[in-house]
Motif scaffolding. Structure first.
Motif, PDB file in Angstrom:
ATOM      1  N   LEU A  69      41.751  51.150  35.398  1.00  0.00           N
ATOM      2  CA  LEU A  69      42.475  50.752  36.600  1.00  0.00           C
ATOM      3  C   LEU A  69      42.681  49.239  36.647  1.00  0.00           C
ATOM      4  N   GLU A  70      41.661  48.492  36.237  1.00  0.00           N
ATOM      5  CA  GLU A  70      41.789  47.036  36.248  1.00  0.00           C
ATOM      6  C   GLU A  70      42.887  46.578  35.295  1.00  0.00           C
ATOM      7  N   ASN A  71      43.057  47.308  34.186  1.00  0.00           N
ATOM      8  CA  ASN A  71      44.126  46.956  33.258  1.00  0.00           C
ATOM      9  C   ASN A  71      45.500  47.159  33.884  1.00  0.00           C
ATOM     10  N   LEU A  72      45.634  48.169  34.733  1.00  0.00           N
ATOM     11  CA  LEU A  72      46.903  48.367  35.442  1.00  0.00           C
ATOM     12  C   LEU A  72      47.186  47.183  36.358  1.00  0.00           C
ATOM     13  N   HIS A  73      46.161  46.756  37.106  1.00  0.00           N
ATOM     14  CA  HIS A  73      46.343  45.589  37.975  1.00  0.00           C
ATOM     15  C   HIS A  73      46.679  44.345  37.143  1.00  0.00           C
ATOM     16  N   SER A  74      46.024  44.209  36.001  1.00  0.00           N
ATOM     17  CA  SER A  74      46.294  43.038  35.154  1.00  0.00           C
ATOM     18  C   SER A  74      47.725  43.034  34.646  1.00  0.00           C
TER      19      SER A  74
END
Length: 311
Positions: free
Chosen positions: A107-112
């Motif tokens: 999920l953090e990669n999506l935000h990034s």
């Protein structure tokens, strides 16, 4: 990317002034702040919770619903792989590490990816180059980023969940889905808000606020807030208008208004407006307000969390 954003308050370095968990003012690397709590670990969703998420998603336009379901399916595939691995009875430190990394980073990669896409926009706006938003695709990316930045924070989560009702089994199931599935719901709500902001861009006022006063803009761990006067600090209620304010640097901020407070384009603000915007940003912060000088933080330290202390 969060650390890169904060460097605009570093006066050419990576060191900024900020408030700590203990209520002190410190100066440290932006990465010391970024390391706090900005990762969103995936938790297991029950079949009932998946049903609730899908029903909430169906309230969105069909194109957004399809996107939600595509992302949800990716997470459910990972969950199934985790379940299959657990049932197999096979143990591998490497497999454990890989699954843990996926849960923490997917999920953090999506935000990034959203943050990376808007770096050219933020750099241009910091230089007062509003014309960059004439590029339709960059405007789409910027509004998506705006929506996610607003919806991914702890204050937004707390405001969304504090009024959950648990007076029946059905309400308990829905509330549990909200709490346990918030990591996905917040991303879904961010998508919806970003799309709404893009669709209403010709009706809302989009303005660049330029601050050449003696009170520089600060930022916080909840960097996009509604600064309209109808936002109450004493009761939990829907405001009359949404004036979504986002500081980009000590001198520049971007605001999307559905009120008529600012004019489209560039607006030079006065000291009283700078003080007001900083105070409202601080009042909706969790722990950290961040500035380019110690004094810019001290002036607004007493406002931190005021909106979250009352219901």
């Amino acid at each position: 990317m969060w650390a890169k954003y904060l460097t605009r308050w570093g006066s050419g370095s990576e060191r900024v002034f900020y408030t700590t968990k203990t209520g002190k003012i410190a100066q440290d690397s932006v990465r010391a702040i970024a390391a706090e709590e900005y990762l969103y670990k995936i938790t297991r969703l029950t079949d009932e919770q998946v049903v609730v998420i899908k029903r909430l998603s169906r309230m969105s336009p069909d194109s957004l619903h399809q996107q939600h379901m595509s992302y949800l399916n990716d997470f459910l595939v990972l969950q199934q792989a985790d379940d299959d691995y657990t049932r197999s009875g096979f143990f591998s430190p490497v497999a454990d590490q890989l699954l843990h990394a996926f849960k923490c980073n997917l999920l953090e990669n999506l935000h990034s990816s959203h943050e990376q896409a808007v770096q050219p926009v933020l750099e241009a706006l910091a230089d007062e180059k509003l014309e960059i938003l004439g590029d339709k695709q960059l405007m789409v990316e910027f509004m998506a980023f705006f929506g996610h930045q607003f919806c991914r924070t702890k204050p937004f989560r707390d405001n969304a969940t504090r009024r959950l009702v648990r007076s029946s089994d059905l309400e308990n199931h829905v509330a549990d889905a909200f709490v346990n599935g918030w990591w996905f719901l917040s991303y879904m709500f961010g998508m919806n808000l970003g799309d709404s902001l893009y669709q209403s861009r010709h009706q809302d006022t989009h303005a660049l606020l330029i601050n050449d006063t003696t009170i520089p803009f600060i930022t916080s761990d909840h960097p996009i807030v509604n600064v309209h006067s109808s936002v109450s600090e004493t009761i939990f209620s829907s405001p009359d208008h949404a004036d979504l304010y986002y500081p980009i640097s000590p001198r520049i901020a971007y605001i999307i208004c559905n009120s008529d407070r600012f004019q489209p384009g560039k607006n030079y603000i006065n000291v009283s407006t700078a003080v007001e915007l900083n105070a409202k940003l601080a009042s909706q912060a969790m722990i950290h307000i961040i500035g380019n000088t110690q004094n810019s933080i001290r002036l607004f330290q007493s406002f931190i969390g005021k909106c979250g202390q009352k219901t």
